[in-house]
Design a protein around this motif. Sequence first.
Motif, PDB file in Angstrom:
ATOM      1  N   VAL A  91      55.902  35.788  -9.101  1.00 23.11           N
ATOM      2  CA  VAL A  91      55.660  35.480 -10.513  1.00 23.11           C
ATOM      3  C   VAL A  91      55.574  36.764 -11.342  1.00 23.11           C
ATOM      4  O   VAL A  91      56.006  36.798 -12.500  1.00 23.11           O
ATOM      5  N   THR A  92      55.066  37.838 -10.754  1.00 23.14           N
ATOM      6  CA  THR A  92      55.021  39.118 -11.464  1.00 23.14           C
ATOM      7  C   THR A  92      56.424  39.655 -11.733  1.00 23.14           C
ATOM      8  O   THR A  92      56.724  40.113 -12.846  1.00 23.14           O
ATOM      9  N   VAL A  93      57.300  39.585 -10.738  1.00 26.25           N
ATOM     10  CA  VAL A  93      58.701  39.991 -10.941  1.00 26.25           C
ATOM     11  C   VAL A  93      59.347  39.095 -11.994  1.00 26.25           C
ATOM     12  O   VAL A  93      60.113  39.569 -12.849  1.00 26.25           O
ATOM     13  N   ASP A  94      59.010  37.819 -11.960  1.00 26.71           N
ATOM     14  CA  ASP A  94      59.523  36.873 -12.946  1.00 26.71           C
ATOM     15  C   ASP A  94      59.095  37.270 -14.363  1.00 26.71           C
ATOM     16  O   ASP A  94      59.895  37.223 -15.298  1.00 26.71           O
ATOM     17  N   ALA A  95      57.845  37.680 -14.514  1.00 21.88           N
ATOM     18  CA  ALA A  95      57.364  38.120 -15.820  1.00 21.88           C
ATOM     19  C   ALA A  95      58.132  39.339 -16.318  1.00 21.88           C
ATOM     20  O   ALA A  95      58.467  39.433 -17.507  1.00 21.88           O
ATOM     21  N   VAL A  96      58.448  40.254 -15.418  1.00 17.04           N
ATOM     22  CA  VAL A  96      59.219  41.444 -15.796  1.00 17.04           C
ATOM     23  C   VAL A  96      60.627  41.049 -16.240  1.00 17.04           C
ATOM     24  O   VAL A  96      61.147  41.573 -17.234  1.00 17.04           O
ATOM     25  N   LEU A  97      61.251  40.099 -15.526  1.00 15.81           N
ATOM     26  CA  LEU A  97      62.589  39.637 -15.930  1.00 15.81           C
ATOM     27  C   LEU A  97      62.548  38.972 -17.308  1.00 15.81           C
ATOM     28  O   LEU A  97      63.443  39.191 -18.137  1.00 15.81           O
ATOM     29  N   PHE A  98      61.527  38.168 -17.555  1.00 25.73           N
ATOM     30  CA  PHE A  98      61.396  37.558 -18.880  1.00 25.73           C
ATOM     31  C   PHE A  98      61.174  38.625 -19.957  1.00 25.73           C
ATOM     32  O   PHE A  98      61.710  38.516 -21.060  1.00 25.73           O
ATOM     33  N   LEU A  99      60.401  39.664 -19.635  1.00 28.50           N
ATOM     34  CA  LEU A  99      60.184  40.743 -20.597  1.00 28.50           C
ATOM     35  C   LEU A  99      61.481  41.482 -20.897  1.00 28.50           C
ATOM     36  O   LEU A  99      61.788  41.761 -22.064  1.00 28.50           O
ATOM     37  N   VAL A 100      62.267  41.780 -19.867  1.00 29.60           N
ATOM     38  CA  VAL A 100      63.567  42.444 -20.071  1.00 29.60           C
ATOM     39  C   VAL A 100      64.476  41.567 -20.923  1.00 29.60           C
ATOM     40  O   VAL A 100      65.164  42.056 -21.833  1.00 29.60           O
ATOM     41  N   ILE A 114      68.437  33.540 -17.555  1.00 32.52           N
ATOM     42  CA  ILE A 114      68.818  32.575 -16.524  1.00 32.52           C
ATOM     43  C   ILE A 114      68.268  33.011 -15.166  1.00 32.52           C
ATOM     44  O   ILE A 114      67.744  32.189 -14.397  1.00 32.52           O
ATOM     45  N   ALA A 115      68.365  34.299 -14.847  1.00 33.93           N
ATOM     46  CA  ALA A 115      67.820  34.806 -13.585  1.00 33.93           C
ATOM     47  C   ALA A 115      66.311  34.579 -13.512  1.00 33.93           C
ATOM     48  O   ALA A 115      65.780  34.192 -12.460  1.00 33.93           O
ATOM     49  N   ALA A 116      65.622  34.810 -14.619  1.00 32.28           N
ATOM     50  CA  ALA A 116      64.176  34.600 -14.651  1.00 32.28           C
ATOM     51  C   ALA A 116      63.822  33.128 -14.476  1.00 32.28           C
ATOM     52  O   ALA A 116      62.856  32.793 -13.786  1.00 32.28           O
ATOM     53  N   MET A 117      64.619  32.245 -15.084  1.00 32.67           N
ATOM     54  CA  MET A 117      64.352  30.815 -14.921  1.00 32.67           C
ATOM     55  C   MET A 117      64.582  30.372 -13.479  1.00 32.67           C
ATOM     56  O   MET A 117      63.809  29.580 -12.935  1.00 32.67           O
ATOM     57  N   VAL A 118      65.621  30.889 -12.836  1.00 27.23           N
ATOM     58  CA  VAL A 118      65.881  30.555 -11.432  1.00 27.23           C
ATOM     59  C   VAL A 118      64.735  31.060 -10.554  1.00 27.23           C
ATOM     60  O   VAL A 118      64.235  30.349  -9.675  1.00 27.23           O
ATOM     61  N   LEU A 119      64.290  32.297 -10.810  1.00 24.38           N
ATOM     62  CA  LEU A 119      63.172  32.842 -10.042  1.00 24.38           C
ATOM     63  C   LEU A 119      61.891  32.053 -10.301  1.00 24.38           C
ATOM     64  O   LEU A 119      61.067  31.892  -9.397  1.00 24.38           O
ATOM     65  N   CYS A 120      61.747  31.534 -11.502  1.00 27.47           N
ATOM     66  CA  CYS A 120      60.587  30.701 -11.825  1.00 27.47           C
ATOM     67  C   CYS A 120      60.585  29.439 -10.961  1.00 27.47           C
ATOM     68  O   CYS A 120      59.539  29.046 -10.424  1.00 27.47           O
TER      69      CYS A 120
END
Length: 112
Positions: free
Chosen positions: A52-61, A90-96
């Motif tokens: 979820v932390t990596v996901d937050a970084v992807l959403f921030l980017v 899209i990558a962040a949503m998939v990781l979510c």
Amino acid sequence: MEDDKRPPLEEDICIHIFTVSSGMVGVCLTAVSLLHVVTAIRKVATFADDIVTVDAVLFLVSALSAYWALRTRRRRRIYALERFADSMFIAAMVLCVVAIIFITYWLNRELG
């Protein structure tokens, strides 16, 4: 003068990516906090908070690149940033979804 044969830009997409990604960073922060509470009470470890932390970084980017696309004036740069923001979103949503699946199975195994 830039003479592109591309369709007109959809500024609304960047606005939506920016606002939704910014909100999702907050959702990820809440999820990480709740996971830390659950793991501290149950004294178990999980990999879900890292996901979820990596996901937050992807959403921030995604949010930052969408914001940059909204602020820039060069059409070619806008297209590149818009595509990048879209792909990061899209990558962040998939990781979510991966994080949700991981959390669901982890909770069933550890707590159920």
